[in-house]
Structure formats: structure tokens, C-alpha cells
Scaffold this motif. Structure first.
Motif, PDB file in Angstrom:
ATOM      1  N   UNK A  45     -10.246   4.999 -39.057  1.00 49.12           N
ATOM      2  CA  UNK A  45     -11.207   4.544 -38.059  1.00 49.12           C
ATOM      3  C   UNK A  45     -12.591   5.083 -38.385  1.00 49.12           C
ATOM      4  N   UNK A  46     -13.579   4.254 -38.093  1.00 50.75           N
ATOM      5  CA  UNK A  46     -14.964   4.671 -38.287  1.00 50.75           C
ATOM      6  C   UNK A  46     -15.428   5.324 -36.989  1.00 50.75           C
ATOM      7  N   UNK A  47     -15.838   6.593 -37.043  1.00 56.70           N
ATOM      8  CA  UNK A  47     -16.362   7.209 -35.822  1.00 56.70           C
ATOM      9  C   UNK A  47     -17.637   6.490 -35.388  1.00 56.70           C
ATOM     10  N   UNK A  48     -17.891   6.451 -34.104  1.00 57.63           N
ATOM     11  CA  UNK A  48     -19.111   5.805 -33.631  1.00 57.63           C
ATOM     12  C   UNK A  48     -19.711   6.597 -32.480  1.00 57.63           C
ATOM     13  N   UNK A  49     -21.013   6.411 -32.311  1.00 58.70           N
ATOM     14  CA  UNK A  49     -21.739   7.043 -31.210  1.00 58.70           C
ATOM     15  C   UNK A  49     -22.644   6.002 -30.570  1.00 58.70           C
ATOM     16  N   UNK A  68     -23.945  15.805 -48.615  1.00 57.07           N
ATOM     17  CA  UNK A  68     -22.640  15.946 -47.970  1.00 57.07           C
ATOM     18  C   UNK A  68     -22.846  15.925 -46.461  1.00 57.07           C
ATOM     19  N   UNK A  69     -24.065  15.584 -46.050  1.00 58.18           N
ATOM     20  CA  UNK A  69     -24.366  15.445 -44.629  1.00 58.18           C
ATOM     21  C   UNK A  69     -23.791  14.133 -44.106  1.00 58.18           C
ATOM     22  N   UNK A  70     -23.614  14.085 -42.810  1.00 54.94           N
ATOM     23  CA  UNK A  70     -23.132  12.869 -42.168  1.00 54.94           C
ATOM     24  C   UNK A  70     -24.209  11.793 -42.244  1.00 54.94           C
ATOM     25  N   UNK A  71     -23.787  10.569 -42.543  1.00 52.05           N
ATOM     26  CA  UNK A  71     -24.703   9.431 -42.595  1.00 52.05           C
ATOM     27  C   UNK A  71     -24.496   8.594 -41.340  1.00 52.05           C
ATOM     28  N   UNK A  72     -25.574   8.348 -40.610  1.00 55.30           N
ATOM     29  CA  UNK A  72     -25.534   7.471 -39.448  1.00 55.30           C
ATOM     30  C   UNK A  72     -25.985   6.096 -39.911  1.00 55.30           C
ATOM     31  N   UNK A  73     -25.280   5.054 -39.456  1.00 52.92           N
ATOM     32  CA  UNK A  73     -25.575   3.691 -39.900  1.00 52.92           C
ATOM     33  C   UNK A  73     -25.866   2.825 -38.674  1.00 52.92           C
ATOM     34  N   UNK A  93     -20.451   0.992 -42.834  1.00 56.90           N
ATOM     35  CA  UNK A  93     -19.791   2.292 -42.695  1.00 56.90           C
ATOM     36  C   UNK A  93     -18.451   2.304 -43.417  1.00 56.90           C
ATOM     37  N   UNK A  94     -17.713   1.201 -43.345  1.00 64.11           N
ATOM     38  CA  UNK A  94     -16.424   1.114 -44.041  1.00 64.11           C
ATOM     39  C   UNK A  94     -16.615   1.233 -45.549  1.00 64.11           C
ATOM     40  N   UNK A  95     -17.647   0.570 -46.068  1.00 61.91           N
ATOM     41  CA  UNK A  95     -17.933   0.631 -47.505  1.00 61.91           C
ATOM     42  C   UNK A  95     -18.278   2.071 -47.898  1.00 61.91           C
ATOM     43  N   UNK A  96     -19.142   2.704 -47.118  1.00 66.63           N
ATOM     44  CA  UNK A  96     -19.557   4.074 -47.430  1.00 66.63           C
ATOM     45  C   UNK A  96     -18.398   5.058 -47.295  1.00 66.63           C
ATOM     46  N   UNK A  97     -17.547   4.830 -46.303  1.00 66.64           N
ATOM     47  CA  UNK A  97     -16.406   5.712 -46.101  1.00 66.64           C
ATOM     48  C   UNK A  97     -15.464   5.659 -47.315  1.00 66.64           C
ATOM     49  N   UNK A  98     -15.290   4.474 -47.884  1.00 67.18           N
ATOM     50  CA  UNK A  98     -14.443   4.334 -49.080  1.00 67.18           C
ATOM     51  C   UNK A  98     -15.032   5.084 -50.264  1.00 67.18           C
ATOM     52  N   UNK A  99     -16.360   5.331 -50.210  1.00 68.17           N
ATOM     53  CA  UNK A  99     -17.023   6.088 -51.272  1.00 68.17           C
ATOM     54  C   UNK A  99     -17.068   7.576 -50.920  1.00 68.17           C
ATOM     55  N   UNK A 100     -16.268   7.965 -49.928  1.00 64.93           N
ATOM     56  CA  UNK A 100     -16.109   9.363 -49.507  1.00 64.93           C
ATOM     57  C   UNK A 100     -17.322   9.974 -48.804  1.00 64.93           C
ATOM     58  N   UNK A 101     -18.163   9.140 -48.217  1.00 69.34           N
ATOM     59  CA  UNK A 101     -19.237   9.672 -47.379  1.00 69.34           C
ATOM     60  C   UNK A 101     -18.699   9.871 -45.965  1.00 69.34           C
ATOM     61  N   UNK A 102     -19.240  10.866 -45.271  1.00 66.53           N
ATOM     62  CA  UNK A 102     -18.953  11.031 -43.846  1.00 66.53           C
ATOM     63  C   UNK A 102     -19.907  10.106 -43.111  1.00 66.53           C
ATOM     64  N   UNK A 103     -19.370   9.134 -42.399  1.00 65.77           N
ATOM     65  CA  UNK A 103     -20.190   8.082 -41.800  1.00 65.77           C
ATOM     66  C   UNK A 103     -19.920   7.954 -40.308  1.00 65.77           C
ATOM     67  N   UNK A 104     -20.997   7.678 -39.561  1.00 62.95           N
ATOM     68  CA  UNK A 104     -20.869   7.395 -38.133  1.00 62.95           C
ATOM     69  C   UNK A 104     -21.637   6.115 -37.839  1.00 62.95           C
ATOM     70  N   UNK A 105     -20.961   5.168 -37.217  1.00 58.48           N
ATOM     71  CA  UNK A 105     -21.575   3.901 -36.824  1.00 58.48           C
ATOM     72  C   UNK A 105     -22.289   4.078 -35.476  1.00 58.48           C
ATOM     73  N   UNK A 106     -23.462   3.438 -35.339  1.00 57.04           N
ATOM     74  CA  UNK A 106     -24.187   3.471 -34.069  1.00 57.04           C
ATOM     75  C   UNK A 106     -23.860   2.193 -33.307  1.00 57.04           C
ATOM     76  N   UNK A 107     -23.073   2.337 -32.230  1.00 53.78           N
ATOM     77  CA  UNK A 107     -22.651   1.200 -31.407  1.00 53.78           C
ATOM     78  C   UNK A 107     -23.846   0.545 -30.732  1.00 53.78           C
TER      79      UNK A 107
END
Length: 105
Positions: free
Chosen positions: A7-11, A59-64, A76-90
């Protein structure tokens, strides 16, 4: 490590506004034209169609963020597959009530 059904975390945009600081990595995945019409200060424009080429040694979290939250979720899904820590902005820029740079939003 490949993670299936991750799951992609979101805020919310309100939560994002509290998170923003000088070191926050915020990617705006809208088109260049949309970005120029108004964006969050400090956001880097990296359109969805180019997100697969994104490289950053952070290695910081990326907000998208995007306009409504759909493109940013895909990015975010693409970046997560590249091992980035990602958070989607709802809700994306449609829900953003903070200051913007550039055109009128």
C-alpha cells in the motif's frame, strides 16, 4: 526486495502543510503547464510520464502531489518499486489551501 500489494501511504494536504520544511522532497507530477499555473513553493516538477527516470540519492521520504491525487498515486507506485520511501498527497492541488507560486489556482 519486491513487495507485492504494497500500500502507498497517503496524507491530506493539511498534513502536508505541517510537514513542509526546507528539506522536504515534494514532487509535483502534473504537466509543466499545470505546474506553472500554480504550485507549492519548493515543489519540483517531475511529470508523471517521466517519473520512471527519476533519480535522487536521498533516503528521505518523497511526497508526491498532482491535481487530484490519481496521477500522484501512480507515480508513488513507480517510485516505491525503485525503493524510495513515498507518500501520496490525497486530493492533490484541488484540496490545497496553502500558498502557491506561479499563476492563479
Amino acid at each position: 526486495m519486491f513487495k507485492l500489494f504494497n500500500r502507498i501511504p497517503s496524507i491530506s494536504t493539511n498534513q502536508l502543510e505541517k510537514e513542509l520544511n526546507n528539506k522536504t522532497v515534494l514532487l509535483d507530477v502534473r504537466t509543466g503547464g499545470e505546474y506553472r499555473q500554480g504550485h507549492i513553493s519548493g515543489a519540483k516538477n517531475y511529470p508523471l510520464n517521466k517519473i520512471g527516470q527519476y533519480k535522487n540519492k536521498t533516503n528521505e521520504t518523497i511526497y508526491v502531489i498532482c491535481q487530484s491525487g490519481m496521477r500522484s498515486k501512480r507515480a508513488a507506485k513507480v517510485l516505491q518499486k525503485k525503493d524510495y520511501q513515498v507518500i501520496n498527497v490525497r486530493g492533490g492541488m484541488n484540496q490545497w489551501n496553502g500558498k502557491v507560486r506561479g499563476g492563479k489556482l
